[in-house]
Scaffold this motif. Structure first.
Motif, PDB file in Angstrom:
ATOM      1  N   HIS A 177       0.843  -1.202   0.000  1.00  0.00           N
ATOM      2  CA  HIS A 177       0.000   0.000   0.000  1.00  0.00           C
ATOM      3  C   HIS A 177       0.878   1.252   0.000  1.00  0.00           C
ATOM      4  O   HIS A 177       0.618   2.191  -0.762  1.00  0.00           O
ATOM      5  CB  HIS A 177      -0.919   0.025   1.226  1.00  0.00           C
ATOM      6  N   LEU A 178       1.884   1.260   0.856  1.00  0.00           N
ATOM      7  CA  LEU A 178       2.759   2.427   0.966  1.00  0.00           C
ATOM      8  C   LEU A 178       3.582   2.654  -0.296  1.00  0.00           C
ATOM      9  O   LEU A 178       3.864   3.794  -0.663  1.00  0.00           O
ATOM     10  CB  LEU A 178       3.699   2.263   2.168  1.00  0.00           C
ATOM     11  N   GLU A 179       3.968   1.574  -0.944  1.00  0.00           N
ATOM     12  CA  GLU A 179       4.784   1.673  -2.155  1.00  0.00           C
ATOM     13  C   GLU A 179       3.936   1.780  -3.420  1.00  0.00           C
ATOM     14  O   GLU A 179       4.469   1.827  -4.517  1.00  0.00           O
ATOM     15  CB  GLU A 179       5.710   0.469  -2.251  1.00  0.00           C
ATOM     16  N   ASP A 180       2.629   1.800  -3.238  1.00  0.00           N
ATOM     17  CA  ASP A 180       1.693   1.928  -4.360  1.00  0.00           C
ATOM     18  C   ASP A 180       1.955   0.874  -5.434  1.00  0.00           C
ATOM     19  O   ASP A 180       2.296   1.186  -6.577  1.00  0.00           O
ATOM     20  CB  ASP A 180       1.762   3.341  -4.953  1.00  0.00           C
ATOM     21  N   GLN A 181       1.814  -0.392  -5.032  1.00  0.00           N
ATOM     22  CA  GLN A 181       1.995  -1.513  -5.949  1.00  0.00           C
ATOM     23  C   GLN A 181       0.673  -2.280  -6.086  1.00  0.00           C
ATOM     24  O   GLN A 181       0.522  -3.376  -5.556  1.00  0.00           O
ATOM     25  CB  GLN A 181       3.102  -2.429  -5.445  1.00  0.00           C
ATOM     26  N   PRO A 182      -0.256  -1.713  -6.819  1.00  0.00           N
ATOM     27  CA  PRO A 182      -1.591  -2.321  -6.915  1.00  0.00           C
ATOM     28  C   PRO A 182      -1.604  -3.701  -7.557  1.00  0.00           C
ATOM     29  O   PRO A 182      -2.501  -4.503  -7.295  1.00  0.00           O
ATOM     30  CB  PRO A 182      -2.387  -1.315  -7.752  1.00  0.00           C
ATOM     31  N   LEU A 229      -1.363  -6.062  -4.642  1.00  0.00           N
ATOM     32  CA  LEU A 229      -2.294  -5.870  -3.525  1.00  0.00           C
ATOM     33  C   LEU A 229      -3.375  -6.943  -3.477  1.00  0.00           C
ATOM     34  O   LEU A 229      -3.641  -7.521  -2.421  1.00  0.00           O
ATOM     35  CB  LEU A 229      -2.942  -4.488  -3.593  1.00  0.00           C
TER      36      LEU A 229
END
Length: 69
Positions: A36-41, A44
């Motif tokens: 979530h913090l690294e924005d890796q959808p 997820l």
């Protein structure tokens, strides 16, 4: 573990299987938070599914009662 309704039951049951699942859940939840913090959808959904599967397995073992040791 995201099962607050079962907190008392989880604390009262001693089981190697549950301990292993708690450890796996902690690792998966930590990774999910990191994603979530690294924005890796793209990853997820995979880790969200893993967390839900572990929760379902914990509930299944709780339903078995004594047999989950």
């Amino acid at each position: 573990m995201a099962l607050p309704r079962f907190r008392k039951q989880l604390l009262s049951v001693k089981s190697r299987k549950l301990d292993d699942l708690f450890e796996a859940y902690a690792l998966a939840a930590r990774t999910l938070e990191k994603l979530h913090l690294e924005d890796q959808p793209e990853l997820l959904a995979e880790y969200e599914t893993t967390c839900l599967q572990i929760q379902a397995e914990v509930l299944r073992l709780l339903g078995e009662g004594e047999r989950c040791t």
